[in-house]
Write an enzyme that holds these catalytic residues in place. Structure first.
Site, PDB file in Angstrom:
ATOM      1  CG  ASP A   1      -1.839   0.912   1.249  1.00 37.19           C
ATOM      2  OD1 ASP A   1      -3.203   0.672   1.010  1.00 37.19           O
ATOM      3  OD2 ASP A   1      -1.478   2.198   1.476  1.00 37.19           O
TER       4      ASP A   1
ATOM      5  CG  ASP B   1      -4.967   8.630 -12.024  1.00 38.57           C
ATOM      6  OD1 ASP B   1      -4.988   8.047 -10.868  1.00 38.57           O
ATOM      7  OD2 ASP B   1      -5.725   8.850 -12.724  1.00 38.57           O
TER       8      ASP B   1
ATOM      9  CD  GLU C   1      -4.210   3.872  -0.907  1.00 41.89           C
ATOM     10  OE1 GLU C   1      -5.130   3.362  -1.555  1.00 41.89           O
ATOM     11  OE2 GLU C   1      -3.955   4.045   0.306  1.00 41.89           O
TER      12      GLU C   1
ATOM     13  CG  HIS D   1      -7.504  12.083  -8.910  1.00 47.35           C
ATOM     14  ND1 HIS D   1      -7.666  10.937  -9.809  1.00 47.35           N
ATOM     15  CD2 HIS D   1      -7.883  11.633  -7.748  1.00 47.35           C
ATOM     16  CE1 HIS D   1      -8.259  10.135  -9.232  1.00 47.35           C
ATOM     17  NE2 HIS D   1      -8.444  10.319  -7.832  1.00 47.35           N
TER      18      HIS D   1
ATOM     19  CG  ASN E   1      -4.521  11.768  -5.204  1.00 51.35           C
ATOM     20  OD1 ASN E   1      -4.144  11.591  -6.237  1.00 51.35           O
ATOM     21  ND2 ASN E   1      -5.359  10.663  -4.625  1.00 51.35           N
TER      22      ASN E   1
HETATM   23  N1  LIG Z   1      -5.255   9.454  -8.011  1.00 46.58           N
HETATM   24  C1  LIG Z   1      -5.952   8.438  -7.664  1.00 46.58           C
HETATM   25  N2  LIG Z   1      -6.184   8.423  -6.296  1.00 46.58           N
HETATM   26  C2  LIG Z   1      -6.994   7.409  -5.992  1.00 46.58           C
HETATM   27  C3  LIG Z   1      -7.209   6.331  -6.686  1.00 46.58           C
HETATM   28  N3  LIG Z   1      -8.090   5.374  -6.119  1.00 46.58           N
HETATM   29  C4  LIG Z   1      -8.048   5.895  -4.597  1.00 46.58           C
HETATM   30  N4  LIG Z   1      -7.417   6.909  -4.666  1.00 46.58           N
HETATM   31  C5  LIG Z   1      -6.975   7.879  -3.365  1.00 46.58           C
HETATM   32  O1  LIG Z   1      -6.148   7.228  -2.630  1.00 46.58           O
HETATM   33  C6  LIG Z   1      -5.987   7.991  -1.464  1.00 46.58           C
HETATM   34  C7  LIG Z   1      -5.811   6.953  -0.083  1.00 46.58           C
HETATM   35  O2  LIG Z   1      -5.844   7.779   0.802  1.00 46.58           O
HETATM   36  P1  LIG Z   1      -5.751   6.895   2.392  1.00 46.58           P
HETATM   37  O3  LIG Z   1      -6.498   5.466   2.416  1.00 46.58           O
HETATM   38  O4  LIG Z   1      -6.149   7.819   3.300  1.00 46.58           O
HETATM   39  O5  LIG Z   1      -4.126   6.366   2.622  1.00 46.58           O
HETATM   40  P2  LIG Z   1      -2.910   7.122   2.316  1.00 46.58           P
HETATM   41  O6  LIG Z   1      -2.939   8.368   2.559  1.00 46.58           O
HETATM   42  O7  LIG Z   1      -2.099   6.241   1.489  1.00 46.58           O
HETATM   43  O8  LIG Z   1      -2.348   6.687   3.822  1.00 46.58           O
HETATM   44  P3  LIG Z   1      -1.691   5.567   4.469  1.00 46.58           P
HETATM   45  O9  LIG Z   1      -2.085   4.177   3.691  1.00 46.58           O
HETATM   46  O10 LIG Z   1      -1.762   5.385   5.926  1.00 46.58           O
HETATM   47  O11 LIG Z   1      -0.101   5.599   4.325  1.00 46.58           O
HETATM   48  C8  LIG Z   1      -7.284   8.493  -1.230  1.00 46.58           C
HETATM   49  O12 LIG Z   1      -7.219  10.064  -1.279  1.00 46.58           O
HETATM   50  C9  LIG Z   1      -8.176   8.067  -2.566  1.00 46.58           C
HETATM   51  O13 LIG Z   1      -9.038   9.288  -3.002  1.00 46.58           O
HETATM   52  C10 LIG Z   1      -7.201   6.443  -8.309  1.00 46.58           C
HETATM   53  O14 LIG Z   1      -7.654   5.341  -8.887  1.00 46.58           O
HETATM   54  N5  LIG Z   1      -6.178   7.446  -8.416  1.00 46.58           N
END
Ligand SMILES: Nc1nc2c(ncn2[C@@H]2O[C@H](COP(=O)(O)OP(=O)(O)OP(=O)(O)O)[C@@H](O)[C@H]2O)c(=O)[nH]1
Length: 366
Positions: free
Chosen positions: A226, A243, A269, A239, A234
């Site tokens: 992850d 990607d 992610e 965004h 983002n």
């Molecule tokens: N650009 C992009 N962002 C995505 C996609 N799918 C999910 N996300 C974003 O991924 C982010 C995941 O954030 P969190 O689950 O809070 O995790 P994190 O910020 O990585 O924090 P930790 O995992 O705790 O390190 C969210 O802001 C989602 O909007 C995608 O296909 N593209």
């Protein structure tokens, strides 16, 4: 049909879903309803698991995650179901055409044989002048037979043309089916493909138990990854750049993993690698190599050389215990990943089946 619950049962699921949606401040639209309905009805284990992962520690599901969950666990299932049906129809049609073509070819050979016999008879009859009338009749029969042969020939070429068309159709369906198993953003396997591979792998491993005397015992191993602080990426750079990061990380995982390893993007992610037969040390080594390669990499943000971003990724690794369910296997890998996050991220945590208690210290590697 996808939803076959009775009215009473549907109402029950809805009553369970609505308070959750309110607590989650979920948007009120059909995609969101579908995700929460499937979550409470526990009809879709993969989605259930993904929602739990996204909402652990009181986190809320945002719009992008909700859409991604729908796309990965609900929408794509419908597409591939359609593709599977189309494949079945295509195969059936092709079988019918194959049979018809074989019958037509046989009919053609029959007619040719008949034609040859007539030729012989006509030669005999023409040798006898008294039989002129009968010979005329036979000539007519011969020309009739030639016509039949021409017609059958046309039928054969028509059928062979149809066979080509059906083959093209089959390939299109095969292509659509493969597309339904691929994550469009990264080109890796998607969640559905991963779930299928996992259940096949578990079924195979049940038939081939490991040799307990082997020095480094091999069994299916799972590596969950992850990206760290991806939300920040983002939020800071948009965004679109997010990607780009997902594609770059996916490419690294694909390059480091050997061909027989299923490499999938199973959530926003979140990535999963399934090693069909590996020792825990090998799986840990692979995760460590991926972690360090991602950490060393730089992703270009703009035209300037200094506009580069580094990202890190946390991993959880585990090995299947004999007779274990897919859910328990996934849960343990997820807990290992969570431990990596909890301990500061950018690390690999290995959790063995005998250290099942989440509180138990796990082996960490930074
Ligand atoms: N650009 C992009 N962002 C995505 C996609 N799918 C999910 N996300 C974003 O991924 C982010 C995941 O954030 P969190 O689950 O809070 O995790 P994190 O910020 O990585 O924090 P930790 O995992 O705790 O390190 C969210 O802001 C989602 O909007 C995608 O296909 N593209």
């Amino acid at each position: 049909m996808r939803y076959t619950d009775s009215l009473a049962r549907s109402a029950e699921h809805l009553r369970a879903a609505l308070p959750l949606m309110t607590r989650q401040r979920a948007a009120l639209h059909p995609v969101s309803y579908a995700v929460w309905y499937e979550f409470v009805s526990a009809r879709n284990l993969a989605l259930h698991q993904a929602v739990l992962t996204h909402t652990r520690d009181g986190a809320t599901l945002d719009e992008a995650q909700t859409w991604a969950l729908y796309q990965d666990h609900i929408g794509s299932q419908l597409t591939s179901l359609d593709a599977a049906t189309a494949q079945k129809v295509g195969d059936g049609l092709a079988r019918v055409l194959d049979t018809m073509a074989a019958s037509a070819a046989e009919a053609g050979q029959e007619t040719a044989r008949f034609d040859n016999s007539l030729n012989t008879w006509v030669e005999q009859l023409l040798g006898d002048p008294n039989q002129q009338t009968q010979a005329d009749v036979l000539q007519e029969l011969l020309s009739g037979s030639r016509e039949i042969r021409g017609a059958v020939g046309a039928l054969q070429s028509q059928l062979s043309q149809s066979q080509h068309e059906i083959e093209a159709l089959r390939q299109e369906v095969r292509h659509a089916r493969n597309e339904a198993l691929v994550d469009a953003l990264t080109g890796l396997s998607n969640r559905r493909a991963f779930d299928q591979a996992l259940s096949t792998c578990l079924a195979n491993s049940a038939h081939k138990p490991d040799d307990p005397k082997a020095a480094a015992s091999t069994a299916p191993c799972l590596v969950l990854g992850d990206i760290d602080f991806f939300k920040r990426i983002n939020d800071s750079f948009g965004h679109g750049f997010g990607d780009q990061v997902l594609r770059a990380v996916a490419q690294t995982l694909k390059t480091v993993a050997a061909n027989d390893i299923i490499t999938a993007r199973i959530g926003g992610e979140e990535f999963a690698l399934l090693l069909p037969r590996s020792s825990l040390d090998q799986a840990e080594g692979l995760a460590e190599k991926m972690r360090s390669t991602v950490a060393k990499g730089r992703i270009r943000r703009g035209e300037q050389a200094q506009e580069q971003q580094n990202v890190t990724i946390s991993f959880g690794v585990t090995q299947l215990a004999p007779g274990e369910s897919a859910n328990d296997f996934l849960n343990r890998a997820d807990r290992a990943l969570y431990a990596s996050k909890h301990q500061g991220r950018n690390r690999v945590t290995v959790l063995t089946s005998d250290s099942n208690d989440a509180q138990e210290p796990v082996k960490l590697r930074a």
